[in-house]
Scaffold this motif. Sequence first.
Motif, PDB file in Angstrom:
ATOM      1  N   ALA A 123     -36.437 -21.124  10.167  1.00 40.33           N
ATOM      2  CA  ALA A 123     -35.863 -21.675  11.413  1.00 40.33           C
ATOM      3  C   ALA A 123     -34.951 -22.855  11.136  1.00 40.33           C
ATOM      4  O   ALA A 123     -33.885 -23.013  11.776  1.00 40.33           O
ATOM      5  N   GLY A 124     -35.291 -23.710  10.180  1.00 35.17           N
ATOM      6  CA  GLY A 124     -34.466 -24.865   9.871  1.00 35.17           C
ATOM      7  C   GLY A 124     -33.111 -24.460   9.320  1.00 35.17           C
ATOM      8  O   GLY A 124     -32.069 -25.026   9.705  1.00 35.17           O
TER       9      GLY A 124
ATOM     10  N   ALA B 185     -22.151 -31.476   5.435  1.00 35.76           N
ATOM     11  CA  ALA B 185     -23.544 -31.910   5.300  1.00 35.76           C
ATOM     12  C   ALA B 185     -24.505 -30.788   5.660  1.00 35.76           C
ATOM     13  O   ALA B 185     -25.524 -30.565   4.971  1.00 35.76           O
ATOM     14  N   HIS B 186     -24.169 -30.061   6.760  1.00 34.22           N
ATOM     15  CA  HIS B 186     -25.012 -28.914   7.126  1.00 34.22           C
ATOM     16  C   HIS B 186     -25.019 -27.855   6.013  1.00 34.22           C
ATOM     17  O   HIS B 186     -26.068 -27.265   5.707  1.00 34.22           O
TER      18      HIS B 186
ATOM     19  N   VAL C 111     -27.834 -25.119   1.463  1.00 29.64           N
ATOM     20  CA  VAL C 111     -27.936 -24.806   0.026  1.00 29.64           C
ATOM     21  C   VAL C 111     -29.220 -25.394  -0.557  1.00 29.64           C
ATOM     22  O   VAL C 111     -29.944 -24.740  -1.326  1.00 29.64           O
ATOM     23  N   ALA C 112     -29.519 -26.658  -0.163  1.00 29.10           N
ATOM     24  CA  ALA C 112     -30.723 -27.291  -0.683  1.00 29.10           C
ATOM     25  C   ALA C 112     -31.981 -26.543  -0.230  1.00 29.10           C
ATOM     26  O   ALA C 112     -32.915 -26.301  -1.006  1.00 29.10           O
ATOM     27  N   LYS C 113     -32.003 -26.176   1.071  1.00 30.99           N
ATOM     28  CA  LYS C 113     -33.166 -25.438   1.567  1.00 30.99           C
ATOM     29  C   LYS C 113     -33.272 -24.055   0.929  1.00 30.99           C
ATOM     30  O   LYS C 113     -34.376 -23.556   0.655  1.00 30.99           O
ATOM     31  N   ALA C 114     -32.116 -23.413   0.695  1.00 33.12           N
ATOM     32  CA  ALA C 114     -32.127 -22.098   0.037  1.00 33.12           C
ATOM     33  C   ALA C 114     -32.678 -22.224  -1.382  1.00 33.12           C
ATOM     34  O   ALA C 114     -33.433 -21.369  -1.851  1.00 33.12           O
ATOM     35  N   SER C 115     -32.298 -23.310  -2.058  1.00 36.40           N
ATOM     36  CA  SER C 115     -32.820 -23.534  -3.409  1.00 36.40           C
ATOM     37  C   SER C 115     -34.331 -23.724  -3.386  1.00 36.40           C
ATOM     38  O   SER C 115     -35.058 -23.209  -4.251  1.00 36.40           O
ATOM     39  N   ARG C 116     -34.797 -24.485  -2.373  1.00 31.68           N
ATOM     40  CA  ARG C 116     -36.236 -24.675  -2.267  1.00 31.68           C
ATOM     41  C   ARG C 116     -36.956 -23.347  -1.968  1.00 31.68           C
ATOM     42  O   ARG C 116     -38.027 -23.081  -2.514  1.00 31.68           O
TER      43      ARG C 116
END
Length: 478
Positions: A104-105, A147-148, A153-158
């Motif tokens: 969702a994020g 920034a979005h 990308v950061a969340k996808a990496s996580r």
Amino acid sequence: MLYPGSFLKLLLVAFSLVALPLVVALITSAIAVDQLANRSETAVYQAVRATQSSRRLSELLTIMERSARQIVILNDRSLLAAYKISRTQFEETTAQFSQLPFDAGQRGELDAIITTEQQIYDALSNAELLNPAALRAQVGRFGELAAHAQSIVAKASRVIDLEVDEMRRTALEARRIMLWQALALIPVVVFLVFGFAAVIARPIRQIDAAIRELGGGKFDTPVSVSGPADLEYLGSRLEWMRLQLINIEQQKNRFLQQISHELKTPLTALREGAQLLSEDVLGSLTAEQREVAEILRQNSIKLQKQIEELLDYTAIPLRTLELAELDPGRLMAEVANDHKLQLQAKNLKLETRDAGTRIVGDAAKIRVVLDNLLSNSIKFSPPGGIIRMEMRVDGEDLVLDVTDQGPGIAPADRPHVFEPFYQGRVETLGPVKGSGLGLSIVREHVMAHGGSAEIVADEGEAGSHFRIRVPRKGGAAA
């Protein structure tokens, strides 16, 4: 009742049951590996798509920001066409991005990028309606888009890291399951292998034991084979053979008894007639005639002894032991005295040694044992030789050793000398050959007492060495 119909089917069932756990383990391992491979493939594919889409999205946002700033600074509406081209690619990229399994994020971040870009595009499309400050403010929102995008990308990496960790846990779990399967299968397979080995070997051992019994001349034990139908049928044929051999043995014994009795009567008359001639009862004889009469008498005595041995051997299965306490040394002395003339005729020396003990046994059969052993030694001893009969106590047994200085027993004959009617390779002197029953009777009488008869191989010494061992308190066979 659980045996299959044939030995081949039993082998197939055994192989199938042993192989079944291995096949199940192989299939479950293959399924686990296949699931892990599919999950890894999906994770890698999604990671590649996310990486490519995020990189493309960042590039397009940079290009779109550059075009938008040029429109604002140069106030050139013709540059909007280049922005639209980049925007079309941006929409395709966001559409691909939206197909990835985002949470969702991430979807909120992606929706914010699309909404913000739409607002910027509307402002650029209606630039004449906005003052320059408001337009520059809208263009400045590309920083929010970047920034979005970085957040996505950061969340996808996580997410990818979490998926990799989950795959690692899955791989460890699969390895643990396969290890436990292997540990569980080893005892199961070993149990099945040894279990079926015992099941398969049992009827074979029964058949082997039956064949050994029949080959050894022991027909008392019925042949019983439990197993597949074909092996049970083979066991029934062995039982039929056993009954046939018993019948043949009985016929042989009846024949020997009959022929022995028929020979004994005329032979007795012949021996008595020769004795009358030797004693000059019917008139004086010349030296040559007396020698011929003596030869007739001696050989008739030998023939009578052989017939008596034959009768004695055929009667062995019908006789029981008459046990009583006896002095074996006294029996040995009596037997030695009975053979005194034969020993003198060949100038043989007999050395005896008594054990000084008493035993429980059948005196008549023990006497026959001693008589036959001494007769055998006299027969094969050279003139002037020495025969030894020595008794000794060995624990609970009485041991008798009989040795002579004859030609000995050939190694090839040793396993057979106690067999009935067996004639060794060494030829005996004289016109009347032995019956081959003396040592057989020795073995049967000794075994009836629960003892044993054997040949002792004395290295470096000539002659034969027989050893008899009987329990002093009476054997179990008695």
